[in-house]
Design an enzyme around this catalytic site. Sequence first.
Site, PDB file in Angstrom:
ATOM      1  N   GLU A 186      94.391  14.055  35.286  1.00 41.73           N
ATOM      2  CA  GLU A 186      95.105  13.212  34.309  1.00 41.73           C
ATOM      3  C   GLU A 186      96.475  12.769  34.836  1.00 41.73           C
ATOM      4  O   GLU A 186      97.092  11.891  34.254  1.00 41.73           O
ATOM      5  CB  GLU A 186      95.226  13.962  32.969  1.00 41.73           C
ATOM      6  N   CYS A 191      94.000  22.991  34.564  1.00 39.97           N
ATOM      7  CA  CYS A 191      95.054  23.920  34.931  1.00 39.97           C
ATOM      8  C   CYS A 191      95.174  25.034  33.891  1.00 39.97           C
ATOM      9  O   CYS A 191      94.281  25.847  33.772  1.00 39.97           O
ATOM     10  CB  CYS A 191      96.367  23.147  35.127  1.00 39.97           C
ATOM     11  N   HIS A 201      94.989  18.317  38.688  1.00 35.53           N
ATOM     12  CA  HIS A 201      95.329  17.501  37.514  1.00 35.53           C
ATOM     13  C   HIS A 201      94.814  16.072  37.641  1.00 35.53           C
ATOM     14  O   HIS A 201      95.574  15.176  38.040  1.00 35.53           O
ATOM     15  CB  HIS A 201      96.847  17.450  37.349  1.00 35.53           C
TER      16      HIS A 201
END
Lengths: 233, 93
Positions: free
Chosen positions: A206, A88, A204
Amino acid sequence: MSQQVGVVTFPGSNGDHDAWNAFANDLGVPTRMVDYRETDLDGIAVVVVPGGFSYGDYLRCGAIARFAPVMNAVREFAQRGGPVLGICNGFQVLTEAHLLPGALLRNESLRFHCDWIHVKVENRSFWTSDVEVGDILRLPIAHGDGSYFADDETIARLESNGQVIFRYCDANGAVLDNANPNGSRRAIAGIANEGRNVVGLMPHPERATDPLVGGADGRRIVTAALSALQVAV
Amino acid sequence: MSNAWVAEVVVMPKAGVNDPQGEAILGGLHDLGYRAVSRVRAGKQFRVEIDAENEAAARNAIAEMSDRVLANPVIEVYEIESLTPLTGAGAER
């Protein structure tokens, strides 16, 4: 020397703790936060440039973070072939730092998009070593400036070199306009450098490493770090 | 001898780069009845005050920082609209 995942923290990063949690807790690998003022990455085998709003996104997203002291070390690390994942805002920082080609523009809709989307794995890279080309991953996005842009020549080079790593698609893997959340050219969600060790993406991974948060497909991206840690130990 | 200069730098999206802000502003102008407006591009303007020995040195420095920082050459072009000696109240430092 212990080999760790290093998560870079700039003023305004807010995905740094999510990244730390994904690697330290969900993967259980040694992980440490790397302050933006640090100038060497000794003991770091994997670098993550996390999401957020570094320096308030002032001027352009990632434009100021690019000049943070730590970025010289990140550049050297990447040029030595070290694996770097820009997520991002981290993707935006890596393009501003010229570690990845192109730029991220304001979403075509002008709206900040916070949603779950699908991406198709398009090519091999360090960060797609635990998934297969053609796999469809369901990942969260949260960005206002995620519309990938590069000139025609650069897009053609990325395509012919196989540097397009992720493309937005629907749940069945069809690349359609209405599955592209931000107007990215060629529905590009993530790219790699020529060495395939540096990858940037808007979604994302993560934030999707535990079924508890709604999805765990991101785990299949972040587990790639294990190979670097094993080799480097 | 050092002099103070002030530069106005305008940064615009390159031709061919999508500018959704400009398009949204165009839509707003049309909604307000300004139907004659055919196109809007949204950019940024910077007013940079700088100490430099002469105008050429100031211009070189402004051009360099515009290339490196103020504009992203991948998506934007810049122009130094003006470069003048800094005078008046703003010059008292």
